[in-house]
Each structure stands twice: as structure tokens, then as C-alpha cells.
Design an enzyme around this catalytic site. Structure first.
Site, PDB file in Angstrom:
ATOM      1  N   TYR A 142       0.857  -1.173   0.035  1.00 35.71           N
ATOM      2  CA  TYR A 142       0.065   0.001   0.040  1.00 35.71           C
ATOM      3  C   TYR A 142       0.991   1.292  -0.005  1.00 35.71           C
ATOM      4  O   TYR A 142       0.369   2.200  -0.576  1.00 35.71           O
ATOM      5  CB  TYR A 142      -0.897   0.188   1.218  1.00 35.71           C
ATOM      6  CG  TYR A 142      -2.285  -0.638   1.093  1.00 35.71           C
ATOM      7  CD1 TYR A 142      -2.247  -2.231   0.925  1.00 35.71           C
ATOM      8  CD2 TYR A 142      -3.471  -0.017   1.232  1.00 35.71           C
ATOM      9  CE1 TYR A 142      -3.401  -2.728   0.771  1.00 35.71           C
ATOM     10  CE2 TYR A 142      -4.574  -0.689   1.116  1.00 35.71           C
ATOM     11  CZ  TYR A 142      -4.684  -2.056   1.083  1.00 35.71           C
ATOM     12  OH  TYR A 142      -5.895  -2.701   0.790  1.00 35.71           O
ATOM     13  N   LYS A 191       3.646 -15.165   3.107  1.00 31.55           N
ATOM     14  CA  LYS A 191       3.766 -15.853   2.209  1.00 31.55           C
ATOM     15  C   LYS A 191       5.184 -16.135   1.862  1.00 31.55           C
ATOM     16  O   LYS A 191       5.963 -15.796   1.060  1.00 31.55           O
ATOM     17  CB  LYS A 191       3.367 -15.167   0.873  1.00 31.55           C
ATOM     18  CG  LYS A 191       3.284 -16.034  -0.441  1.00 31.55           C
ATOM     19  CD  LYS A 191       2.195 -17.084  -0.471  1.00 31.55           C
ATOM     20  CE  LYS A 191       2.316 -17.813  -1.873  1.00 31.55           C
ATOM     21  NZ  LYS A 191       1.701 -19.221  -1.715  1.00 31.55           N
ATOM     22  N   ASP A 223      -2.291 -18.367   1.522  1.00 33.33           N
ATOM     23  CA  ASP A 223      -3.506 -19.137   0.815  1.00 33.33           C
ATOM     24  C   ASP A 223      -4.213 -20.208   1.410  1.00 33.33           C
ATOM     25  O   ASP A 223      -5.265 -20.316   1.656  1.00 33.33           O
ATOM     26  CB  ASP A 223      -2.748 -19.707  -0.521  1.00 33.33           C
ATOM     27  CG  ASP A 223      -1.585 -20.276  -0.380  1.00 33.33           C
ATOM     28  OD1 ASP A 223      -1.025 -20.171   0.607  1.00 33.33           O
ATOM     29  OD2 ASP A 223      -0.918 -20.946  -1.358  1.00 33.33           O
ATOM     30  N   ASP A 247      -6.259  -6.897   4.516  1.00 35.93           N
ATOM     31  CA  ASP A 247      -7.258  -6.385   3.711  1.00 35.93           C
ATOM     32  C   ASP A 247      -8.054  -7.473   3.270  1.00 35.93           C
ATOM     33  O   ASP A 247      -9.361  -7.463   3.408  1.00 35.93           O
ATOM     34  CB  ASP A 247      -6.706  -5.194   2.615  1.00 35.93           C
ATOM     35  CG  ASP A 247      -8.070  -4.798   1.891  1.00 35.93           C
ATOM     36  OD1 ASP A 247      -9.159  -4.393   2.370  1.00 35.93           O
ATOM     37  OD2 ASP A 247      -8.005  -5.061   0.637  1.00 35.93           O
ATOM     38  N   ASP A 251     -12.103  -9.210   4.955  1.00 32.30           N
ATOM     39  CA  ASP A 251     -13.502  -9.250   4.246  1.00 32.30           C
ATOM     40  C   ASP A 251     -13.986 -10.660   4.192  1.00 32.30           C
ATOM     41  O   ASP A 251     -15.046 -10.985   4.614  1.00 32.30           O
ATOM     42  CB  ASP A 251     -12.950  -8.675   2.856  1.00 32.30           C
ATOM     43  CG  ASP A 251     -13.446  -7.269   2.387  1.00 32.30           C
ATOM     44  OD1 ASP A 251     -13.213  -6.539   3.594  1.00 32.30           O
ATOM     45  OD2 ASP A 251     -14.025  -6.976   1.429  1.00 32.30           O
TER      46      ASP A 251
END
Ligand code: IPM
Ligand code: MG
Length: 357
Positions: A142, A191, A223, A247, A251
Site C-alpha cells: 500500500y 507468504k 493461501d 485487507d 473481508d
């Protein structure tokens, strides 16, 4: 106590839901003998319309110099074509960065009254869903360098994902401290099988873990985490992860609790001044219709009382009022079901405020 709250109503349904949270805060002020003073400022699309930019220095200063910020939502299709440097979302990122709010707490908790609205199978929901996503908020992709350029006659775009040791260390501390107040289990999501930034993340998180011997730490690849959140959400207590993974996973986590309209978030830094907002967006498709769900914003106000104003009883009173209203069968459109009474956004605010005694 007297507290100064900056209100950023923003765009779309933002003004409607913030008004309901203010209604509830005013009721808390009456019942518990506090004074909440509000200063309204513009940020997001409405600020582009008014000032030609989504975040002015005056707005940022107002946020920094208040006791906390309550934000509705920013953005909408009206501003999709504006220059990326002044997009509505830039206001949100600018405030997070300008106030150094590096820790974003996003609870994922299923309320028993709404358990059957989860898209997950009943036997999975019955094991319980109650975890906290601790998202790093002012680092990573970001805030890395961006570049769009031409090379060999084609366009190339690049977004840099960057983490510094101190950024990982401070968010790791928040995660372990959060776990100490919960069930003492942290899952760090990365990751590390691919990214250098994730390998550093993992190393630093393990170093910090040594200072919290009572908390267990587990690593999980992002993942796999996305899969585990729907397969076995009961295994999570605290998830700590970098900005973009957080983020996306937050959700996903909100959806398994029934509605994204119910979930608040707190953005915190070193001082007590925080920014509080629902995790959903500005929902331009339903703006101005008085049908949005204000509960996420009302619960964000409850988080503000707890984390920034040291008012745990007042915060609990709001949470209990929300619980009570849902138990009585009142619902907004997004969580409407047979046999329940459908309320508008403002009626839901009225009901919740009235429950606070
Ligand atoms: C969020 C939102 C923001 C983010 C957007 C609006 C920039 O999705 O708060 O989760 O990506 O952080
Ligand atoms: Mg998001």
C-alpha cells in the site's frame, strides 16, 4: 469526561451510518455523564468536490488534534475517473499514515442471534467463530513505490512491497498483547515460501514471540489461511498479517459472520488517538435510502470508547444494546429474515440508543 471527536461522514451511506453512531454516543454521554463534542470535516469524494483533493492538511490536522476520529466510508463511482493521486481512498490512506495508525484491529465474531445467516455449514458455525484480525496498516504494498512506465513499446506497472523490521516488530507486539487478553494463540499469516518481505516478517514475529512465553505462535501461508477461515474458523484466536493480506482476509472473515455491515474496526498507533470505522465501503447503490445497516459504525464507536477513551463500561453498554435489539428480532435489510421486523437505518439507531440505560 469531555472528549473531542472528529467526524468524517464521507460518501455514499457514510453520513447516514455516522449519524446513527452519533445518536448512540449522545445517549451514552447522557447516561454516563460525559460530554462528546464533534467537529465535522470532509474527506474522500465529497472533499474532492469541495476542495479539489480528497484530504487537506486542515482535515488531517483536525484528526490529529482531536481525541479520536469516527469515519463512515469514502469513495464511489462518481470519482472513479479522477486522477489516482487524489482518489477518495487516498484520504483514508493519508489519514492512516498521517496519524501513524499502524495497527488495525478487525474482530470477526458471530452473534448467536445471527449464526444461521452465516454462509458456512451449521456444524462449522457451531464450533464458534470469534477471532481478531490484526492487520498492519501503514506498510507493505500500500505504501511502497509505484510506477507505471513504457518499456519496449508496452506499458509496465510496478508496486513495491516493502517492510522494515521496526514495522513488523511493533505490529507483532500488538498481536501478542491482544492474544494475552484473549485465548493466547497467534497465527501469523505470510507468504514466506515466495516473498522476501514475508521471510523477514516471519523471523521478526518469532523474535517478538519470545517476549510472550504464555502465547503460542503458529505460522500459516496466506493461501492456506484463506482456506482455513472457511474450513475451520474456530482454530483462530488472533491473526496477525501484513497490510494487503489483512485487507483481503478481513473481508473474508466478516462474511462468515453473516454480514459485512456488522463489523467495526479500530486503527491505532502509539498514542490513544485512533480512527474508528466500519469495515464496509460507501455502498453507493443504497446511499440516501435510509436502509443501510448502521451496526458496524455503532460498534466502531463502542471500540472508540474502549480503546481510546478508557470507557469499558460504556463500550459494553453499546455492545449489549446491539445484542438486545437483535435478540428482540429487529433487522436491517441486509440481515432481514422471516419473522423479524425490518427497520430503516435511523430506526435501528433509535432502537439501539433507547436500549442504553
Ligand atoms: C479497507 C478498505 C481500504 C483498504 C480501501 C478503501 C483503500 O478496503 O479499509 O479495508 O484497502 O485498506
Ligand atoms: Mg478492505
Amino acid at each position: 469526561m469531555e472528549k473531542h471527536i472528529t467526524l468524517i461522514k464521507g460518501d455514499g451511506i457514510g453520513p447516514e451510518i455516522v449519524n446513527e453512531a452519533v445518536k448512540v454516543l449522545d445517549r451514552v454521554a447522557d447516561c454516563f455523564h460525559h460530554t462528546f463534542l464533534y467537529q465535522e470535516v470532509l474527506a474522500g469524494g465529497c472533499a474532492i468536490d469541495a476542495y479539489g483533493t480528497s484530504l487537506t492538511q486542515e482535515t488531517l490536522d483536525a484528526c490529529i488534534h482531536s481525541d479520536s476520529v469516527l469515519l463512515g466510508a469514502v469513495g464511489g463511482p462518481k470519482w472513479d475517473q479522477v486522477d489516482p493521486s487524489i482518489r477518495p481512498e487516498k484520504a483514508l490512506l493519508g489519514i492512516r499514515k498521517g496519524m501513524e495508525l499502524y495497527a488495525n484491529l478487525r474482530p470477526a465474531k458471530i452473534l448467536p442471534q445471527l449464526a444461521h445467516t452465516s454462509p458456512l455449514r451449521k456444524d462449522i458455525v457451531d464450533q464458534g467463530i470469534d477471532f481478531m484480525v490484526v492487520r498492519e496498516l501503514i506498510g507493505g504494498v500500500y505504501f511502497g513505490e509505484r510506477n507505471t512506465y513504457q518499456e519496449d513499446e508496452e506499458w509496465v506497472a510496478c508496486d513495491q512491497m516493502i517492510y522494515r523490521e521496526h514495522e513488523i516488530r511493533r505490529i507483532a507486539h500488538i498481536a501478542f498483547q491482544t492474544a494475552c487478553k484473549r485465548n493466547s494463540h497467534v497465527i501469523s499469516v505470510d507468504k514466506a515460501n515466495v516473498l522476501d518481505s514475508s521471510r523477514l516478517w516471519r523471523k521478526i514475529v518469532h523474535e517478538v514471540a519470545k517476549e510472550y512465553p504464555d502465547v503460542t505462535l503458529e505460522d500459516m501461508l496466506v493461501d492456506n489461511s484463506a482456506m482455513q477461515i472457511v474450513k475451520n474458523p474456530a482454530q483462530f484466536d488472533v491473526i496477525v498479517t501484513e497490510n494487503m493480506f489483512g485487507d483481503i482476509l478481513s473481508d473474508e472473515a466478516s462474511m462468515i459472520t453473516g454480514s459485512i455491515g456488522l463489523i467495526p474496526s479500530a486503527s491505532l498507533g502509539e498514542s490513544s488517538v485512533g480512527m474508528y470505522e466500519p469495515i464496509h465501503g460507501s455502498a453507493p447503490d443504497i446511499a440516501g435510502q435510509n436502509i443501510a445497516n448502521p451496526i458496524g459504525t455503532i460498534l466502531a464507536a463502542a471500540m472508540m470508547l474502549k480503546y481510546s477513551f478508557d470507557m469499558p463500561n460504556e463500550s459494553d453498554a453499546i455492545e449489549q444494546a446491539v445484542n438486545e435489539v437483535l435478540s428482540q428480532g429487529y433487522r436491517t435489510a441486509d440481515i432481514q429474515e422471516k419473522g423479524c421486523e425490518r427497520l430503516s437505518c435511523s430506526q435501528m439507531g433509535d432502537q439501539i440508543a433507547a436500549q442504553i440505560k
